[in-house]
Motif scaffolding. Structure first.
Motif, mmCIF file in Angstrom:
data_model
loop_
_atom_site.group_PDB
_atom_site.id
_atom_site.type_symbol
_atom_site.label_atom_id
_atom_site.label_comp_id
_atom_site.label_asym_id
_atom_site.label_seq_id
_atom_site.Cartn_x
_atom_site.Cartn_y
_atom_site.Cartn_z
ATOM 1 N N VAL A 64 0.147 5.496 -3.733
ATOM 2 C CA VAL A 64 1.210 4.642 -3.189
ATOM 3 C C VAL A 64 2.075 5.640 -2.252
ATOM 4 C CG1 VAL A 64 3.639 3.710 -3.673
ATOM 5 C CG2 VAL A 64 1.654 3.350 -4.984
ATOM 6 N N LYS A 65 2.163 6.669 -2.494
ATOM 7 C CA LYS A 65 3.010 7.546 -1.503
ATOM 8 C C LYS A 65 2.177 7.796 -0.039
ATOM 9 C CE LYS A 65 5.799 10.692 -4.515
ATOM 10 N NZ LYS A 65 5.981 12.033 -4.821
ATOM 11 N N MET A 66 0.744 8.147 -0.431
ATOM 12 C CA MET A 66 -0.091 8.001 0.730
ATOM 13 C C MET A 66 0.242 7.189 1.614
ATOM 14 S SD MET A 66 -2.420 11.097 0.183
ATOM 15 C CE MET A 66 -4.058 10.535 0.141
ATOM 16 N N ILE A 67 0.098 5.899 1.125
ATOM 17 C CA ILE A 67 0.217 4.743 1.833
ATOM 18 C C ILE A 67 1.443 4.777 2.516
ATOM 19 C CG2 ILE A 67 0.402 1.929 1.810
ATOM 20 C CD1 ILE A 67 -1.599 2.280 -0.374
ATOM 21 N N VAL A 68 2.580 4.909 2.013
ATOM 22 C CA VAL A 68 3.794 4.851 2.507
ATOM 23 C C VAL A 68 4.137 5.903 3.648
ATOM 24 C CG1 VAL A 68 6.307 5.625 1.972
ATOM 25 C CG2 VAL A 68 5.085 4.109 0.414
ATOM 26 N N TYR A 69 3.494 7.191 3.554
ATOM 27 C CA TYR A 69 3.593 8.064 4.550
ATOM 28 C C TYR A 69 2.604 7.604 5.906
ATOM 29 C CZ TYR A 69 6.621 10.984 2.047
ATOM 30 O OH TYR A 69 7.778 11.651 1.445
ATOM 31 N N THR A 70 1.438 7.028 5.317
ATOM 32 C CA THR A 70 0.698 6.649 6.243
ATOM 33 C C THR A 70 1.486 5.512 7.547
ATOM 34 O OG1 THR A 70 -1.175 6.907 5.200
ATOM 35 C CG2 THR A 70 -1.515 5.584 7.109
ATOM 36 N N LEU A 71 2.053 4.562 6.430
ATOM 37 C CA LEU A 71 2.729 3.298 7.109
ATOM 38 C C LEU A 71 3.867 3.999 8.148
ATOM 39 C CD1 LEU A 71 2.857 0.759 4.353
ATOM 40 C CD2 LEU A 71 1.640 0.654 6.289
ATOM 41 N N SER A 72 4.607 5.186 7.659
ATOM 42 C CA SER A 72 5.695 5.504 8.453
ATOM 43 C C SER A 72 4.985 6.066 9.784
ATOM 44 C CB SER A 72 6.368 6.728 7.643
ATOM 45 O OG SER A 72 7.458 7.116 8.552
ATOM 46 N N GLY A 73 3.851 6.580 9.662
ATOM 47 C CA GLY A 73 3.278 7.258 10.927
ATOM 48 C C GLY A 73 2.924 6.249 11.815
ATOM 49 N N ILE A 74 2.554 5.141 11.367
ATOM 50 C CA ILE A 74 1.985 4.001 12.240
ATOM 51 C C ILE A 74 3.288 3.361 12.789
ATOM 52 C CG2 ILE A 74 0.993 1.461 12.203
ATOM 53 C CD1 ILE A 74 -0.927 2.530 9.895
#
Lengths: 322, 313
Positions: free
Chosen positions: A219-229
């Motif tokens: 979940v955390k990986m997804i969240v930081y990836t979304l923030s990068g996007i």
């Protein structure tokens, strides 16, 4: 029970009331504030901040922080502009790979997502503090931007690319459409999907979330990836608006984004808050920026006023909880 | 990951050897350090690269240091430069007062310092200072501004960073001319941090409260481009004259196309090359240098723009 429910509702409405009071005050002092043109102005100007702040909200809801968004914005914008204008040279094969508009946009978003993913990876894999990891990324991504642009802006990107930041669609500025889509997707994600529930659960109590079977790392990986996007989308909008990828674009944007999140009532200790609150926070900052210029307030005072508003928001948030 | 004592020993050894090698380099080619206030701005990147290129052309090793607008970091660079035995410093200071102590430190160590573009407030620290004459340059821009607006009308001023020397040198030079015309009225004065995006946003807001303007004076060219874009967005670009400062490539072409009215052209290449040549002469034994050498800022307008390219090249 009824009393507390009313109080809860009032607390939720607090930012909205603050915004209303502010708009009222500025429109009394300047007759230029409440005009259709100025409204579009403010919305166009805050589009980038809202976009970044949406990603930041997701991160902060998990009790994290992402300081690298300004640098990722600059790098993604530069990559998009560079690929569109120059493509990639492969000297060994003596060819140049050109990029279409869509190709360059996708590449920029992939770059932003990849850097965000790396943030998440370092934070979860090595249990490193998000503050430090994203601080490191803030510096590194700025360095990548300098390396890629060699310190000079990439100018003259063409009218098609310019549409992203300056175009109009159905009577509304195009960046506002982009931001609206980002916001609605994020609202759907947080309110209607399991992932959204997991994000709140992790911010509320990470151990409990882990014990109840949530894959917190993922979940955390997804969240930081979304923030990068979202930062990359912001980068495309800034670059397109200026018709120029500036190597120093997005400096200290992370602070504006955090300010929007906090003013919007999302708790820095995670688990509590909403996307709509953040949008409201960003609107408050945007109205403040616009109003202070309309009233020709001295630049020195503007900084004091902006800081004071952030402070006030946090103090109000704290006293509400007690 | 545990570090064994052997590994630590090897690491220390490697570091020690590394340092040893550095010292030995003193016998090799002579070296010039190029210490630049910030590489976060194309203008300074150009200044630093030209200085390093000229030093290399003269047969020196050259290394560029980025002070990131931070006088403390600049002090660290000077320490490193002194320790690693550079022969001269080509220097673009972060701060007119704060940088003095750094230059004196190098002087005490016997390393000559040549200031480029920005000055330091001391006459006996640097060997020579080759300076862009921002104040006189903005007087020229101000005079042309008044002439172009027929000495009357409403105008907007966009300042750079409110804590920066150059911001005020340019603003004061401009106002020393323009304020003599009572019919030229400044309806808004805001800062946009030398930044194109900030200038665009600030200008958009200013246009809302002051749609009736005839001129915009900007403290640098990035802000001039941002202001111009805001005027285009509001559909009044044809009736408002925009003035910049620096001589960046996009503004030079914008002047050719009639979008921007004028800019103050600075010559970073002239300053950088002269600093490198001076340093070379110093190393060869020359000692008498003028303390301050102003490099004129030239007014670029539609009439003479064909004689110029980016940064006066």
């Amino acid at each position: 029970m009824i009393a507390t429910a009313t109080k809860d509702r009032l607390i939720k409405l607090q930012p909205l009331i603050a915004l209303f009071v502010m708009c009222l005050a500025i429109s009394i002092l300047s007759d230029k504030f409440l005009t259709v043109n100025n409204g579009w102005n403010i919305l166009r100007q805050i589009s980038v901040n809202i976009c970044i702040s949406v990603g930041m909200t997701l991160v902060i809801l998990t009790r994290g922080i992402d300081l690298s968004v300004g640098s990722i914005l600059a790098f993604a914008g530069a990559v998009g502009a560079g690929l569109l204008k120059f493509g990639i040279d492969v000297p060994s094969e003596n060819v140049n790979i050109g990029f279409t508009l869509l190709g360059a946009i996708i590449a920029a978003i992939v770059v932003g997502g990849a850097l965000g993913w790396f943030n998440g990876f370092a934070i979860t894999r090595f249990k490193a503090p998000a503050f430090v990891v994203t601080l490191a990324m803030l510096t590194m991504a700025r360095g990548f931007t300098m390396l890629y642009t060699e310190g000079f802006p990439i100018n003259g990107l063409g009218d098609h690319f310019g549409f992203i930041g300056t175009g109009w669609f159905l009577g509304v500025p195009f960046p506002v459409w982009i931001t609206a889509v980002v916001v609605l997707l994020a609202v759907f994600l947080t309110n209607k999907t399991p992932l959204g529930r997991y994000i709140y659960a992790i911010g509320g109590n990470e151990n409990a979330a882990l014990l109840s079977g949530i894959n917190t790392k993922r979940v955390k990986m997804i969240v930081y990836t979304l923030s990068g996007i979202t930062a990359a989308i912001g980068g495309l909008m800034v670059t397109s608006r200026l018709d120029s990828a500036q190597p120093n674009a997005g400096l200290s944007y992370e602070l504006d984004a955090i300010a929007a999140v906090v003013i919007g009532g999302t708790s820095l200790s995670g688990g509590k808050g909403s996307i709509w609150g953040t949008v409201l926070g960003a609107v408050i900052i945007g109205v403040l920026n616009n109003g202070l210029v309309l009233l020709n307030v001295s630049p020195f005072w503007q900084q004091v006023v902006k800081g004071a508003v952030i402070l006030l928001a946090v103090i109000m948030d704290k006293t509400n909880k007690e | 990951m545990k570090l064994s004592s052997t590994k630590v020993f090897l690491l220390v050894l490697a570091l020690a050897l590394g340092c040893k090698q550095q010292e030995d380099k003193n016998s090799g080619p002579k070296k010039m350090a190029v210490i630049i206030s910030t590489l976060n701005n194309p203008w300074f990147v150009f200044l630093g690269e030209r200085a390093a290129a000229k030093a290399q052309e003269l047969g020196y090793e050259a290394k560029i240091f980025d002070s990131q607008n931070n006088t403390a970091l600049e002090a660290d660079h000077f320490d490193n430069v002194i320790v690693s035995g550079f022969d001269a410093v080509l220097f673009n200071p972060t701060d007119a007062d704060g940088s003095v102590v750094n230059v004196k430190k190098a002087k005490e160590a016997g390393i000559p310092v040549f200031c480029m573009d920005r000055e330091i407030n001391s006459l006996n620290a640097a060997t020579s200072q080759i300076l862009s004459d921002s104040y006189s340059g903005s007087i020229a821009v101000g005079a042309y501004f008044a002439q172009q607006l027929n000495k009357k009308g409403n105008y907007v001023e966009l300042l750079g960073l409110v804590g920066d020397n150059n911001t005020w040198a340019r603003s004061n030079g401009f106002h020393s001319v323009v304020d003599n015309y009572p019919e030229l009225k400044m309806v808004a004065q805001q800062n946009a941090d030398f930044d194109r995006n900030k200038a665009l946003e600030v200008m958009e807001s200013i246009i809302q409260s002051n749609p009736n303007i005839q001129g915009v004076f900007c403290g640098n060219d990035a802000m001039a481009m941002g202001a111009y874009q805001a005027l285009v967005g509001a559909g009044i670009a044809d009736s408002v004259k925009v003035f910049g400062f620096d001589g960046a490539d996009d503004v030079v072409s914008a002047i050719q196309e009639g979008k921007i009215t004028a800019t103050g052209m600075q010559f970073p290449n002239v300053m950088a090359e002269r600093a490198a040549i001076f340093a070379d002469e110093y190393i060869r034994g020359k000692r008498d240098f003028a303390q301050k050498i102003p490099v004129a800022v030239e007014l670029v307008t539609a009439e003479n723009v064909e004689n110029y390219a980016a940064y006066g090249e």
